[in-house]
Design an enzyme around this catalytic site. Structure first.
Site, PDB file in Angstrom:
ATOM      1  N   HIS A  10       0.831  -1.207   0.000  1.00 48.99           N
ATOM      2  CA  HIS A  10       0.000   0.000   0.000  1.00 48.99           C
ATOM      3  C   HIS A  10       0.869   1.263   0.000  1.00 48.99           C
ATOM      4  O   HIS A  10       2.075   1.229   0.292  1.00 48.99           O
ATOM      5  CB  HIS A  10      -0.920   0.009   1.218  1.00 48.99           C
ATOM      6  CG  HIS A  10      -0.170  -0.006   2.537  1.00 48.99           C
ATOM      7  ND1 HIS A  10       0.418   1.119   3.066  1.00 48.99           N
ATOM      8  CD2 HIS A  10       0.094  -1.018   3.397  1.00 48.99           C
ATOM      9  CE1 HIS A  10       1.001   0.813   4.203  1.00 48.99           C
ATOM     10  NE2 HIS A  10       0.827  -0.474   4.432  1.00 48.99           N
ATOM     11  N   ARG A  61      -5.845   1.411   4.569  1.00 48.33           N
ATOM     12  CA  ARG A  61      -4.689   1.841   3.777  1.00 48.33           C
ATOM     13  C   ARG A  61      -4.511   1.004   2.517  1.00 48.33           C
ATOM     14  O   ARG A  61      -4.026   1.501   1.500  1.00 48.33           O
ATOM     15  CB  ARG A  61      -3.416   1.846   4.629  1.00 48.33           C
ATOM     16  CG  ARG A  61      -3.063   0.543   5.350  1.00 48.33           C
ATOM     17  CD  ARG A  61      -1.994   0.866   6.387  1.00 48.33           C
ATOM     18  NE  ARG A  61      -1.436  -0.273   7.113  1.00 48.33           N
ATOM     19  CZ  ARG A  61      -1.945  -0.779   8.231  1.00 48.33           C
ATOM     20  NH1 ARG A  61      -3.081  -0.272   8.724  1.00 48.33           N
ATOM     21  NH2 ARG A  61      -1.353  -1.788   8.854  1.00 48.33           N
ATOM     22  N   GLU A  83      -1.822  -7.008   7.828  1.00 49.68           N
ATOM     23  CA  GLU A  83      -0.472  -6.933   8.368  1.00 49.68           C
ATOM     24  C   GLU A  83      -0.356  -7.838   9.592  1.00 49.68           C
ATOM     25  O   GLU A  83      -1.366  -8.280  10.153  1.00 49.68           O
ATOM     26  CB  GLU A  83      -0.171  -5.474   8.747  1.00 49.68           C
ATOM     27  CG  GLU A  83       1.203  -5.213   9.346  1.00 49.68           C
ATOM     28  CD  GLU A  83       2.343  -5.567   8.409  1.00 49.68           C
ATOM     29  OE1 GLU A  83       2.553  -6.769   8.207  1.00 49.68           O
ATOM     30  OE2 GLU A  83       3.028  -4.644   7.923  1.00 49.68           O
TER      31      GLU A  83
END
Length: 201
Positions: A10, A61, A83
């Site tokens: 990202h 994001r 993540e």
């Protein structure tokens, strides 16, 4: 038939200039991050790269990045592409963690593969999750694929594909808006590019 998997990080976040642990916490793209995402979109357009399926982490994001890269395309958002979970460290700066959780901060540095922050996950666990969802995506699709995810997730996956020990995870550079290229020929995965800023087809 050879397939291409474009693994994208990202764009820069609003915390992009800070040394801060960002795991499952949501945050927006910075203006620079939006520019990086639009530049990624230009790369795919300019090279007339055919992408059959698009996947993304469900965090903002990544969602905002992939919308700018592939506007008006259908995207499958998966929690499994998130993540690494930083647990109680999530959103804190490095200095805050060093101050509040000094012993754990040292332990993580010494045991980067297996250390688990409270309510979080280790890089080993993140890697297992990454391998599982990556294989699931490959097996459930045909043609070329784009996947938008995060630096820790991508590094953990690449460590596996490159047969690297997770202790070497931070040797794999991942810049905001970077492109990683993986090919698959029904037998083998080959990492053909890491952290690229452009692609020539």
């Amino acid at each position: 038939m050879k397939r291409y998997i474009y693994l994208l990080r990202h764009g820069e976040t609003e915390f992009g200039k800070e040394k801060r642990y960002l795991g499952h916490i949501d945050c927006n793209l910075s203006s620079e991050g939006k520019y990086q995402a639009m530049r990624l979109g230009d790369i795919f357009k300019e090279n007339k790269m055919e992408i059959k399926s698009i996947f993304s982490s469900d965090l903002i994001r990544c969602k905002d990045t992939i919308k700018l890269v592939f506007p008006e395309r259908e995207v499958t958002y998966l929690r499994e592409l998130r993540e690494i979970n930083m647990g109680i460290w999530d959103g804190l700066t490095f200095e805050e963690v060093k101050s509040k959780y000094a012993e754990d901060y040292i332990n993580r540095g010494e045991n980067i593969s297996s250390f688990i922050p409270s309510n979080g996950e280790s890089f080993i666990q993140c890697q297992m999750r990454a391998i599982a969802v990556f294989k699931e995506i490959i097996c459930s699709t045909t043609g070329n694929i784009a996947i938008c995810s995060h630096s820790g997730f991508i590094r953990a996956l690449l460590c596996n594909l490159l047969n690297k020990d997770l202790k070497e995870i931070f040797d794999i550079k991942q810049s905001y808006g970077g492109i990683n290229i993986i090919t698959f020929d029904n037998y083998n995965f080959v990492v053909e590019g890491i952290n690229l800023k452009n692609v020539t087809c």
